[in-house]
Scaffold this motif. Structure first.
Motif, mmCIF file in Angstrom:
data_model
loop_
_atom_site.group_PDB
_atom_site.id
_atom_site.type_symbol
_atom_site.label_atom_id
_atom_site.label_comp_id
_atom_site.label_asym_id
_atom_site.label_seq_id
_atom_site.Cartn_x
_atom_site.Cartn_y
_atom_site.Cartn_z
ATOM 1 N N ASP A 31 159.169 -18.717 -74.978
ATOM 2 C CA ASP A 31 158.463 -18.820 -73.444
ATOM 3 C C ASP A 31 157.358 -19.675 -73.084
ATOM 4 N N GLY A 32 156.868 -20.478 -74.144
ATOM 5 C CA GLY A 32 155.896 -21.539 -73.755
ATOM 6 C C GLY A 32 154.498 -20.861 -73.721
ATOM 7 N N SER A 33 154.435 -19.757 -73.943
ATOM 8 C CA SER A 33 153.069 -19.004 -74.173
ATOM 9 C C SER A 33 152.207 -19.469 -75.412
ATOM 10 N N LEU A 34 151.117 -19.213 -75.301
ATOM 11 C CA LEU A 34 150.248 -19.436 -76.565
ATOM 12 C C LEU A 34 149.907 -18.381 -77.495
ATOM 13 N N VAL A 35 150.492 -17.231 -76.986
ATOM 14 C CA VAL A 35 150.211 -16.006 -77.786
ATOM 15 C C VAL A 35 151.640 -15.191 -78.028
ATOM 16 N N PRO A 36 151.970 -14.683 -79.158
ATOM 17 C CA PRO A 36 151.071 -14.417 -80.390
ATOM 18 C C PRO A 36 150.555 -15.735 -81.237
ATOM 19 N N LEU A 37 149.778 -15.942 -81.780
ATOM 20 C CA LEU A 37 149.022 -17.033 -82.707
ATOM 21 C C LEU A 37 148.613 -16.306 -83.819
ATOM 22 N N ALA A 38 148.530 -17.184 -84.995
ATOM 23 C CA ALA A 38 148.063 -16.760 -86.138
ATOM 24 C C ALA A 38 146.533 -17.174 -86.435
ATOM 25 N N LEU A 39 145.981 -16.215 -87.148
ATOM 26 C CA LEU A 39 144.438 -16.594 -87.406
ATOM 27 C C LEU A 39 143.890 -15.968 -88.849
ATOM 28 N N LYS A 40 142.942 -16.658 -89.269
ATOM 29 C CA LYS A 40 142.546 -16.119 -90.358
ATOM 30 C C LYS A 40 140.941 -16.326 -90.459
ATOM 31 N N PHE A 41 140.173 -15.359 -91.079
ATOM 32 C CA PHE A 41 138.436 -15.677 -91.132
ATOM 33 C C PHE A 41 137.964 -14.820 -92.302
ATOM 34 N N SER A 42 136.825 -15.482 -92.496
ATOM 35 C CA SER A 42 136.250 -14.825 -93.769
ATOM 36 C C SER A 42 134.700 -14.755 -93.446
ATOM 37 N N ALA A 43 133.869 -13.915 -94.154
ATOM 38 C CA ALA A 43 132.693 -13.774 -94.088
ATOM 39 C C ALA A 43 132.092 -13.532 -95.542
ATOM 40 N N VAL A 44 131.114 -14.231 -95.948
ATOM 41 C CA VAL A 44 130.459 -14.128 -97.365
ATOM 42 C C VAL A 44 128.886 -13.762 -97.066
ATOM 43 N N THR A 45 128.758 -12.657 -98.080
ATOM 44 C CA THR A 45 126.929 -12.670 -98.085
ATOM 45 C C THR A 45 126.579 -12.549 -99.361
ATOM 46 N N ARG A 46 125.655 -13.287 -99.543
ATOM 47 C CA ARG A 46 124.785 -13.389 -100.953
ATOM 48 C C ARG A 46 123.308 -13.210 -100.592
ATOM 49 N N PRO A 47 122.397 -12.315 -100.758
ATOM 50 C CA PRO A 47 121.233 -12.486 -100.442
ATOM 51 C C PRO A 47 120.441 -13.450 -101.285
ATOM 52 N N GLY A 48 119.155 -13.818 -101.023
ATOM 53 C CA GLY A 48 118.294 -14.562 -101.249
ATOM 54 C C GLY A 48 118.152 -14.657 -102.702
ATOM 55 N N ASP A 49 118.200 -13.403 -103.583
ATOM 56 C CA ASP A 49 117.840 -13.068 -104.788
ATOM 57 C C ASP A 49 119.078 -13.401 -105.635
ATOM 58 N N TRP A 50 120.247 -13.651 -104.801
ATOM 59 C CA TRP A 50 121.286 -13.651 -105.519
ATOM 60 C C TRP A 50 121.968 -12.491 -106.664
ATOM 61 N N SER A 51 121.710 -11.399 -106.014
ATOM 62 C CA SER A 51 121.956 -10.204 -106.811
ATOM 63 C C SER A 51 123.426 -9.628 -106.773
ATOM 64 N N TYR A 52 124.095 -10.303 -105.574
ATOM 65 C CA TYR A 52 125.383 -9.861 -105.591
ATOM 66 C C TYR A 52 125.940 -10.824 -104.567
ATOM 67 N N VAL A 53 127.248 -10.775 -104.587
ATOM 68 C CA VAL A 53 128.042 -11.763 -103.723
ATOM 69 C C VAL A 53 129.151 -10.754 -102.968
ATOM 70 N N LEU A 54 129.304 -10.744 -101.660
ATOM 71 C CA LEU A 54 130.282 -9.726 -101.093
ATOM 72 C C LEU A 54 131.073 -10.720 -100.192
ATOM 73 N N ALA A 55 132.440 -10.743 -100.289
ATOM 74 C CA ALA A 55 133.238 -11.638 -99.630
ATOM 75 C C ALA A 55 134.418 -10.604 -98.673
ATOM 76 N N ASP A 56 134.618 -10.965 -97.667
ATOM 77 C CA ASP A 56 135.895 -10.144 -96.862
ATOM 78 C C ASP A 56 136.437 -11.337 -96.261
ATOM 79 N N SER A 57 137.720 -11.326 -96.212
ATOM 80 C CA SER A 57 138.519 -12.349 -95.788
ATOM 81 C C SER A 57 139.913 -11.492 -95.065
ATOM 82 N N TRP A 58 140.262 -11.949 -94.008
ATOM 83 C CA TRP A 58 141.300 -11.540 -93.043
ATOM 84 C C TRP A 58 142.310 -12.461 -92.634
ATOM 85 N N SER A 59 143.433 -11.871 -92.477
ATOM 86 C CA SER A 59 144.617 -12.727 -92.144
ATOM 87 C C SER A 59 145.297 -11.745 -91.016
ATOM 88 N N GLY A 60 145.633 -12.464 -89.804
ATOM 89 C CA GLY A 60 146.531 -11.432 -89.037
ATOM 90 C C GLY A 60 146.965 -12.617 -87.871
#
Length: 144
Positions: free
Chosen positions: A81-110
Motif C-alpha cells: 500500500d506504499g506505507s512505511l509501516v510495518p518496518l523492521a528494527l533492532k537495538f542493543s544496550a551494553v552496560t559495563r561499570p568503570g571497575d569492569w566488574s561485569y558486562v551486561l548486554a541486551d539485544s532486541w530484534s522486532g
C-alpha cells in the motif's frame, strides 16, 4: 557555458527537494513493555540512514535496575500500500561499570507493527568478572 549550468541546476534542485521531502518519518517516543520491565525511549531518529538513539531501562537484572544509552537501526520494506509501516528494527544496550566488574548486554530484534507499537524479542548476556557467563532470553514483548 551558462546554459549548461542552468540545466545542471534544473536537475539538482528537484533531486534535493525529493531527498529532503521523502524523509519525514520518525519513530521517536517511549515504548514500554506490557509488564513494565523494559522501556525504550527513542529521542533521536533519522529515516535518512535508518538510525536511532535514546535510553533503555530494564528493571530486573543480576545487578539491579539499569538505564543505559541505546542505539539501533530500522529498515523500511516495500509495503504493497506504499506505507512505511510495518518496518523492521533492532537495538542493543551494553552496560559495563568503570571497575569492569561485569558486562551486561541486551539485544532486541522486532517490528514496528504500527506507529507507537513495537513487537520485539530480546536476548541478554551477562558476564561477571571471574564468573560464569549467563545467556538468557528476555522473551517476546509488545512495547507501546
Amino acid at each position: 557555458m551558462q546554459q549548461s549550468k542552468l540545466f545542471g541546476l534544473l536537475f539538482v534542485l528537484p533531486m534535493l527537494m525529493l531527498s529532503t521531502s521523502a524523509h519525514a518519518f520518525n519513530i521517536n517516543g517511549t515504548y514500554k513493555s506490557e509488564n513494565g520491565e523494559f522501556v525504550l525511549t527513542i529521542t533521536h531518529s533519522s529515516d535518512y540512514d535508518g538510525s536511532f538513539s535514546g535510553t533503555y531501562d530494564t528493571h530486573f537484572t543480576p545487578v539491579g535496575p539499569l538505564s543505559t544509552p541505546v542505539s539501533g537501526t530500522f529498515h523500511f520494506v516495500n509495503n504493497p500500500d506504499g506505507s512505511l509501516v510495518p518496518l523492521a528494527l533492532k537495538f542493543s544496550a551494553v552496560t559495563r561499570p568503570g571497575d569492569w566488574s561485569y558486562v551486561l548486554a541486551d539485544s532486541w530484534s522486532g517490528i514496528l507493527t504500527q506507529p507507537g507499537v513495537i513487537s520485539a524479542t530480546g536476548v541478554r548476556s551477562y558476564l561477571p568478572a571471574g564468573g560464569t557467563g549467563v545467556l538468557s532470553s528476555l522473551g517476546t514483548h509488545t512495547l507501546q
